[in-house]
Design an enzyme around this catalytic site. Sequence first.
Site, PDB file in Angstrom:
ATOM      1  N   ASP A 156       0.857  -1.183   0.000  1.00 53.96           N
ATOM      2  CA  ASP A 156       0.000   0.000   0.000  1.00 53.96           C
ATOM      3  C   ASP A 156       0.896   1.237   0.000  1.00 53.96           C
ATOM      4  O   ASP A 156       1.665   1.449   0.944  1.00 53.96           O
ATOM      5  CB  ASP A 156      -0.907  -0.022   1.236  1.00 53.96           C
TER       6      ASP A 156
ATOM      7  N   ASP B 206      -2.714   2.450  -6.148  1.00 53.48           N
ATOM      8  CA  ASP B 206      -1.717   2.525  -5.078  1.00 53.48           C
ATOM      9  C   ASP B 206      -1.669   1.315  -4.149  1.00 53.48           C
ATOM     10  O   ASP B 206      -0.966   1.354  -3.132  1.00 53.48           O
ATOM     11  CB  ASP B 206      -1.936   3.786  -4.242  1.00 53.48           C
ATOM     12  N   GLU B 207      -2.368   0.242  -4.466  1.00 54.92           N
ATOM     13  CA  GLU B 207      -2.258  -0.937  -3.615  1.00 54.92           C
ATOM     14  C   GLU B 207      -2.537  -2.213  -4.402  1.00 54.92           C
ATOM     15  O   GLU B 207      -3.252  -2.212  -5.399  1.00 54.92           O
ATOM     16  CB  GLU B 207      -3.187  -0.849  -2.395  1.00 54.92           C
TER      17      GLU B 207
END
Length: 360
Positions: free
Chosen positions: A11, A106-107
């Site tokens: 993350d 983003d993860e």
Amino acid sequence: MEVKRKIIHIDMDAFYASVDQRDFPELRGKPIAVGGSPDGRGVVATASYEARRFGVRSAMPSRQALQLCPDIIFTVPRFDAYKEVSLHIRSIFKRYTDLIEPLSLDEAYLDVTEDKLGIGSAIDIAKAIKDAIYNELDLTASAGVSVNKFVAKIASDYQKPNGLTFIGPSKVLPFLEQLPIEKFFGVGKVTAQKMKGMGIHNGFDLKQISEEQLRRKFGKSGAFLYQMVRGEDKRDVKPNRLSKSIGIEDTFAVDLREPEDMMKELNSLCMRLEKRLSGKSKEGRTVTLKIKYADFTLVTRSKTLTYYINTAEDLSRIIGELFAKVDLHDSKVRLLGVALSNFYDTDLEKYSSPQLRLFE
């Protein structure tokens, strides 16, 4: 003998804001909000850690962010830049495994039970990924390492920012028992309040409640929580899965009464949905509005377009049209949701023959 899986959840730390601070040195060390505006309109997509210290959070109205942090700097989202960085991060993941399940820009989950380089240690792989992201992109990421997706995701949030948390097989149950109920995936503010009213404050308390009771009180999510608190999560890491629908919804602690407040919340949901769609590179044709009243009556309205959309502006426009057609009858609203479906890639899968796909 069952092989214990090695799952990593990566993350990025305050991703959009961190990319902006990296690219514009004058923003470094300052409280910034990506999205929103100084005139109080719009909502925050992501806040830097400097802004978060004042209580600024994602999906917060700009006006509230300004009240909490008068010196906050608003930046215009640069999704092309964020996507370029995300693709570089994805290339780093692929050095170690092809079993990658992106959740957004983003993860992502990674299954490194059998890694490409034969490293063997999921902790070492997670550290190598974090180092590569920092050295190649000048950004930090937090990682959670465990035996399943649920625990790995919780672990990645445990020591943010720039953290690496390993929860081995023997530590999973003790870790979950001491975990505050708010930290369990899928437990929002309203559900947490309801659970605390039942005397459930952490994983240990949750474990004392039967599956039947949890199902009765919380439906499918109750059954999910019953399994999760016992460390039971057999979900696979699924690369390149096609989503049929992507949506965002919120249940409110206090029922909404005014249409203006409802539309404000819907605009906030559209902003959050844009972020999720961008992370999955999705654009769709069918917009759905979901309204649940205080008496639990559920109403949905949908509109299918002849073209594809994925921006908050377009979503808000269509949601506004759908909302205007709903007869509220002075009703109180406890939940609002927005969703997008009929995606471009799904349509290709449905309507294109193998020959057509070949020539495309």
